[in-house]
Design a protein around this motif. Structure first.
Motif, PDB file in Angstrom:
ATOM      1  N   ARG A  75       0.828  -1.200   0.000  1.00 15.71           N
ATOM      2  CA  ARG A  75       0.000   0.000   0.000  1.00 15.71           C
ATOM      3  C   ARG A  75       0.872   1.264   0.000  1.00 15.71           C
ATOM      4  O   ARG A  75       1.825   1.376   0.776  1.00 15.71           O
ATOM      5  CB  ARG A  75      -0.931   0.010   1.205  1.00 15.71           C
ATOM      6  CG  ARG A  75      -1.856   1.223   1.249  1.00 15.71           C
ATOM      7  CD  ARG A  75      -2.790   1.144   2.438  1.00 15.71           C
ATOM      8  NE  ARG A  75      -3.633   2.324   2.498  1.00 15.71           N
ATOM      9  CZ  ARG A  75      -4.760   2.486   1.816  1.00 15.71           C
ATOM     10  NH1 ARG A  75      -5.172   1.515   1.007  1.00 15.71           N
ATOM     11  NH2 ARG A  75      -5.471   3.576   1.927  1.00 15.71           N
ATOM     12  N   ILE A  76       0.544   2.212  -0.880  1.00 15.53           N
ATOM     13  CA  ILE A  76       1.267   3.487  -0.978  1.00 15.53           C
ATOM     14  C   ILE A  76       0.613   4.487  -0.021  1.00 15.53           C
ATOM     15  O   ILE A  76      -0.575   4.801  -0.151  1.00 15.53           O
ATOM     16  CB  ILE A  76       1.248   4.019  -2.418  1.00 15.53           C
ATOM     17  CG1 ILE A  76       1.960   3.033  -3.349  1.00 15.53           C
ATOM     18  CG2 ILE A  76       1.898   5.400  -2.495  1.00 15.53           C
ATOM     19  CD1 ILE A  76       1.944   3.441  -4.806  1.00 15.53           C
ATOM     20  N   GLU A  77       1.380   4.959   0.928  1.00 17.88           N
ATOM     21  CA  GLU A  77       0.850   5.872   1.942  1.00 17.88           C
ATOM     22  C   GLU A  77       0.932   7.338   1.522  1.00 17.88           C
ATOM     23  O   GLU A  77       0.202   8.179   2.045  1.00 17.88           O
ATOM     24  CB  GLU A  77       1.603   5.686   3.269  1.00 17.88           C
ATOM     25  CG  GLU A  77       1.526   4.274   3.831  1.00 17.88           C
ATOM     26  CD  GLU A  77       0.102   3.897   4.235  1.00 17.88           C
ATOM     27  OE1 GLU A  77      -0.723   4.816   4.461  1.00 17.88           O
ATOM     28  OE2 GLU A  77      -0.189   2.687   4.333  1.00 17.88           O
ATOM     29  N   GLU A  88      15.948   9.908  -1.026  1.00 18.90           N
ATOM     30  CA  GLU A  88      15.638   9.662   0.383  1.00 18.90           C
ATOM     31  C   GLU A  88      14.201   9.198   0.603  1.00 18.90           C
ATOM     32  O   GLU A  88      13.964   8.194   1.295  1.00 18.90           O
ATOM     33  CB  GLU A  88      15.900  10.927   1.207  1.00 18.90           C
ATOM     34  CG  GLU A  88      17.351  11.370   1.212  1.00 18.90           C
ATOM     35  CD  GLU A  88      17.568  12.589   2.088  1.00 18.90           C
ATOM     36  OE1 GLU A  88      16.624  12.987   2.806  1.00 18.90           O
ATOM     37  OE2 GLU A  88      18.682  13.156   2.041  1.00 18.90           O
ATOM     38  N   THR A  89      13.258   9.891   0.045  1.00 19.25           N
ATOM     39  CA  THR A  89      11.859   9.557   0.279  1.00 19.25           C
ATOM     40  C   THR A  89      11.507   8.243  -0.419  1.00 19.25           C
ATOM     41  O   THR A  89      11.737   8.082  -1.620  1.00 19.25           O
ATOM     42  CB  THR A  89      10.934  10.665  -0.246  1.00 19.25           C
ATOM     43  OG1 THR A  89      11.294  11.897   0.379  1.00 19.25           O
ATOM     44  CG2 THR A  89       9.475  10.345   0.074  1.00 19.25           C
ATOM     45  N   ILE A  90      10.939   7.299   0.349  1.00 18.75           N
ATOM     46  CA  ILE A  90      10.494   6.024  -0.205  1.00 18.75           C
ATOM     47  C   ILE A  90       9.087   6.216  -0.761  1.00 18.75           C
ATOM     48  O   ILE A  90       8.142   6.488  -0.019  1.00 18.75           O
ATOM     49  CB  ILE A  90      10.508   4.921   0.871  1.00 18.75           C
ATOM     50  CG1 ILE A  90      11.932   4.718   1.392  1.00 18.75           C
ATOM     51  CG2 ILE A  90       9.956   3.611   0.303  1.00 18.75           C
ATOM     52  CD1 ILE A  90      12.023   3.731   2.540  1.00 18.75           C
ATOM     53  N   LEU A  91       8.959   6.079  -2.063  1.00 22.69           N
ATOM     54  CA  LEU A  91       7.665   6.272  -2.701  1.00 22.69           C
ATOM     55  C   LEU A  91       6.776   5.048  -2.571  1.00 22.69           C
ATOM     56  O   LEU A  91       5.557   5.164  -2.391  1.00 22.69           O
ATOM     57  CB  LEU A  91       7.858   6.614  -4.186  1.00 22.69           C
ATOM     58  CG  LEU A  91       8.685   7.864  -4.491  1.00 22.69           C
ATOM     59  CD1 LEU A  91       8.802   8.055  -5.997  1.00 22.69           C
ATOM     60  CD2 LEU A  91       8.054   9.094  -3.861  1.00 22.69           C
ATOM     61  N   LEU A 204      11.787  -4.319  -2.333  1.00 29.06           N
ATOM     62  CA  LEU A 204      12.454  -3.210  -3.002  1.00 29.06           C
ATOM     63  C   LEU A 204      11.869  -1.893  -2.523  1.00 29.06           C
ATOM     64  O   LEU A 204      10.657  -1.763  -2.328  1.00 29.06           O
ATOM     65  CB  LEU A 204      12.285  -3.326  -4.512  1.00 29.06           C
ATOM     66  CG  LEU A 204      12.933  -4.532  -5.193  1.00 29.06           C
ATOM     67  CD1 LEU A 204      12.656  -4.467  -6.695  1.00 29.06           C
ATOM     68  CD2 LEU A 204      14.435  -4.565  -4.938  1.00 29.06           C
ATOM     69  N   GLU A 205      12.727  -0.919  -2.344  1.00 26.81           N
ATOM     70  CA  GLU A 205      12.296   0.432  -1.978  1.00 26.81           C
ATOM     71  C   GLU A 205      12.429   1.332  -3.205  1.00 26.81           C
ATOM     72  O   GLU A 205      13.532   1.529  -3.718  1.00 26.81           O
ATOM     73  CB  GLU A 205      13.147   0.973  -0.830  1.00 26.81           C
ATOM     74  CG  GLU A 205      13.010   0.196   0.464  1.00 26.81           C
ATOM     75  CD  GLU A 205      13.909   0.734   1.561  1.00 26.81           C
ATOM     76  OE1 GLU A 205      14.816   1.545   1.229  1.00 26.81           O
ATOM     77  OE2 GLU A 205      13.729   0.365   2.738  1.00 26.81           O
ATOM     78  N   LEU A 206      11.315   1.814  -3.691  1.00 23.91           N
ATOM     79  CA  LEU A 206      11.339   2.732  -4.827  1.00 23.91           C
ATOM     80  C   LEU A 206      11.426   4.149  -4.281  1.00 23.91           C
ATOM     81  O   LEU A 206      10.472   4.661  -3.690  1.00 23.91           O
ATOM     82  CB  LEU A 206      10.076   2.559  -5.677  1.00 23.91           C
ATOM     83  CG  LEU A 206       9.819   1.146  -6.195  1.00 23.91           C
ATOM     84  CD1 LEU A 206       8.576   1.132  -7.085  1.00 23.91           C
ATOM     85  CD2 LEU A 206      11.023   0.597  -6.948  1.00 23.91           C
ATOM     86  N   LEU A 231       3.047   3.869 -11.171  1.00 23.48           N
ATOM     87  CA  LEU A 231       2.588   3.888  -9.785  1.00 23.48           C
ATOM     88  C   LEU A 231       2.339   5.311  -9.291  1.00 23.48           C
ATOM     89  O   LEU A 231       1.292   5.587  -8.710  1.00 23.48           O
ATOM     90  CB  LEU A 231       3.624   3.200  -8.879  1.00 23.48           C
ATOM     91  CG  LEU A 231       4.037   1.779  -9.291  1.00 23.48           C
ATOM     92  CD1 LEU A 231       5.109   1.249  -8.354  1.00 23.48           C
ATOM     93  CD2 LEU A 231       2.834   0.848  -9.324  1.00 23.48           C
ATOM     94  N   LEU A 232       3.298   6.197  -9.515  1.00 20.52           N
ATOM     95  CA  LEU A 232       3.170   7.591  -9.102  1.00 20.52           C
ATOM     96  C   LEU A 232       3.845   8.499 -10.123  1.00 20.52           C
ATOM     97  O   LEU A 232       4.665   8.038 -10.915  1.00 20.52           O
ATOM     98  CB  LEU A 232       3.808   7.856  -7.724  1.00 20.52           C
ATOM     99  CG  LEU A 232       3.335   7.099  -6.508  1.00 20.52           C
ATOM    100  CD1 LEU A 232       4.420   6.137  -6.086  1.00 20.52           C
ATOM    101  CD2 LEU A 232       3.001   8.039  -5.368  1.00 20.52           C
ATOM    102  N   GLU A 233       3.510   9.793 -10.046  1.00 17.99           N
ATOM    103  CA  GLU A 233       4.221  10.825 -10.788  1.00 17.99           C
ATOM    104  C   GLU A 233       4.699  11.872  -9.794  1.00 17.99           C
ATOM    105  O   GLU A 233       3.925  12.327  -8.946  1.00 17.99           O
ATOM    106  CB  GLU A 233       3.316  11.480 -11.840  1.00 17.99           C
ATOM    107  CG  GLU A 233       2.938  10.564 -12.982  1.00 17.99           C
ATOM    108  CD  GLU A 233       2.128  11.272 -14.050  1.00 17.99           C
ATOM    109  OE1 GLU A 233       2.301  12.508 -14.178  1.00 17.99           O
ATOM    110  OE2 GLU A 233       1.341  10.613 -14.743  1.00 17.99           O
ATOM    111  N   VAL A 234       5.972  12.224  -9.893  1.00 19.72           N
ATOM    112  CA  VAL A 234       6.552  13.225  -8.999  1.00 19.72           C
ATOM    113  C   VAL A 234       7.179  14.332  -9.834  1.00 19.72           C
ATOM    114  O   VAL A 234       7.543  14.132 -11.005  1.00 19.72           O
ATOM    115  CB  VAL A 234       7.600  12.604  -8.048  1.00 19.72           C
ATOM    116  CG1 VAL A 234       6.958  11.602  -7.118  1.00 19.72           C
ATOM    117  CG2 VAL A 234       8.719  11.949  -8.851  1.00 19.72           C
ATOM    118  N   GLY A 235       7.312  15.506  -9.242  1.00 18.52           N
ATOM    119  CA  GLY A 235       7.919  16.641  -9.933  1.00 18.52           C
ATOM    120  C   GLY A 235       8.025  17.825  -9.009  1.00 18.52           C
ATOM    121  O   GLY A 235       7.489  17.815  -7.886  1.00 18.52           O
ATOM    122  N   ASP A 236       8.690  18.857  -9.482  1.00 15.62           N
ATOM    123  CA  ASP A 236       8.890  20.078  -8.709  1.00 15.62           C
ATOM    124  C   ASP A 236       7.870  21.115  -9.163  1.00 15.62           C
ATOM    125  O   ASP A 236       7.952  21.620 -10.288  1.00 15.62           O
ATOM    126  CB  ASP A 236      10.306  20.606  -8.914  1.00 15.62           C
ATOM    127  CG  ASP A 236      10.600  21.841  -8.062  1.00 15.62           C
ATOM    128  OD1 ASP A 236       9.741  22.205  -7.236  1.00 15.62           O
ATOM    129  OD2 ASP A 236      11.684  22.431  -8.235  1.00 15.62           O
TER     130      ASP A 236
END
Length: 403
Positions: A75-77, A88-91, A204-206, A231-236
């Motif tokens: 589960r993605i929190e 650093e941040t585990i997605l 595995l830690e993404l 699974l996710l999209e990240v950006g600034d």
């Protein structure tokens, strides 16, 4: 004889005056009523010619984090808007499924591909850094020459724009290199898990490839997913740009570096921007009326400080106006008062309460106002939206404003 003259004078006075009054009343009654019209004056002021359309914000550098191999996703929190830190941040947490020989070969190939992509990304980053250094030197050189009046200020402005573009390119290249490093780490970890190595992690830690926030979460609950599933999209969100698809006939008049006004974004005042790029290809889009249109994407960057538009996010609707030309202290009239007359333009000018046809020479126009180069002077009154009832020497009066 004198008596006859006196009698004639009394008769003329008795009947002439009433007859004259009656004739005057008849003339007034039969005279056409004045046509009610909307009036405007030729005034001096500023004029701005723009190309306007709707746009949409988007994060410049966004990264899609996907499953490296088939397995069970825990589960993605994290939720959209949560901050993330590169490396650093585990997605997400991911448990790879045992791989058959074919899948293992694909995992090996994925590692090699990730290594090649990292090498290409680092080479692109070095090239972008070199081009940035050259752009800085070129700007400094042109500034020195401009101070000696050897080159025009326009060339210095072009060099400044080029430097800013190179800075953005270098920043994008750094993001791409960081993302490539993250992809390589995930591919290697997936291969270790597939080999059953004692040092291979069971889970595995993404981790996030960049600093920023979570933009989109495609998966939330625990589930079995296939390799490559997003699974996710990240950006600034600070690297926000605006993309607007303009008609191709308008896009050909737009150039990189032109000033842009961003309105209807939710704030009280328009934001300032600048055209970064006009994409070199067009595409077909069906309008709301079902008409096929050729459109071209124009990319706009915001030049106001981040604090002024911090409420804007990815995918927000805005309206942009690309400034093609602007001038000050020009004689202008409403465009609604001008109409085609022969090979030129004309207006109905009001002189002593009557309409007079006045040919004019118009300059720049923006659909609302028009520049008058000749034919009128400041303070002249013209008729807006003249109808068929307006003709040469017709009496006109100002229309009463609606309550």
């Amino acid at each position: 004889m004198n008596a006859n003259r006196k009698t004639l004078a009394r008769r003329l006075l008795k009947w002439g005056v009433p007859i004259a009054v009656i004739l005057l009343l008849l003339v007034l009654a039969l005279r056409p009523e004045a046509v009610a019209v909307d009036l405007a004056q030729a005034e001096r002021g500023s004029l701005r010619v723009t190309v306007e359309d709707e746009g949409q914000t988007r994060v410049t550098e966004r990264f899609v984090v996907s499953a490296p191999v088939a397995g069970r996703l825990l589960r993605i929190e994290l939720e959209p808007g949560d901050p993330v830190t590169a490396g650093e941040t585990i997605l997400a947490l991911f448990r790879p499924s045992p791989l058959d020989p074919r899948s293992r070969a694909e995992a090996v190939a994925s590692v090699r591909s990730a290594e090649a992509a990292l090498g290409a990304a680092r080479a692109a980053q070095e090239r972008a850094d070199s081009e940035l250094s050259f752009a800085r030197l070129e700007l400094e050189r042109l500034q020195r020459l401009a101070s000696q009046d050897i080159v025009a200020q326009e060339r210095v402005d072009e060099a400044q724009t080029a430097l800013e573009a190179r800075q953005e390119a270098a920043r994008a290249a750094a993001f791409s290199a960081a993302a490539a490093e993250g992809d390589l780490e995930r591919s290697r970890a997936a291969l270790l898990a597939a080999d059953g190595s004692a040092t291979a992690p069971s889970t595995l830690e993404l981790r996030s490839p960049v600093d920023g926030v979570v933009l989109v979460r495609q998966r939330e609950s625990e589930a079995v997913v296939t390799a490559g599933e997003p699974l996710l999209e990240v950006g600034d969100p600070a690297s926000l740009e605006i993309v607007a698809d303009l008609l191709s006939s308008d896009a050909v008049r737009v150039r990189a570096g032109q000033r842009v006004l961003v309105d209807q974004w939710g704030g009280e005042t328009p934001l300032a921007g600048r055209v970064r790029r006009v994409e070199p290809y067009g595409f077909t889009k069906i309008s709301a009326l079902g008409v096929e249109e050729q459109r071209v994407n124009v990319i706009v960057e915001l030049t106001d400080p981040r604090e002024e538009w911090s409420a804007l996010g990815d995918g927000y609707r805005v309206e942009i106006a690309v400034v093609l030309w602007e001038g000050e202290d020009l004689l202008t009239i409403p465009m609604s008062s001008a109409f085609r007359h022969g090979d030129g333009w004309a207006v109905w000018q009001v002189v002593d309460g009557r309409a007079k046809l006045a040919p004019v020479e118009l300059g720049r126009r923006n659909g609302v106002d028009a520049e008058v180069r000749s034919g009128l002077t400041e303070g002249d009154t013209v008729i807006q939206h003249p109808g068929e009832s307006v003709d040469q020497d017709v009496r006109v009066e100002a229309r009463e404003p609606r309550s």
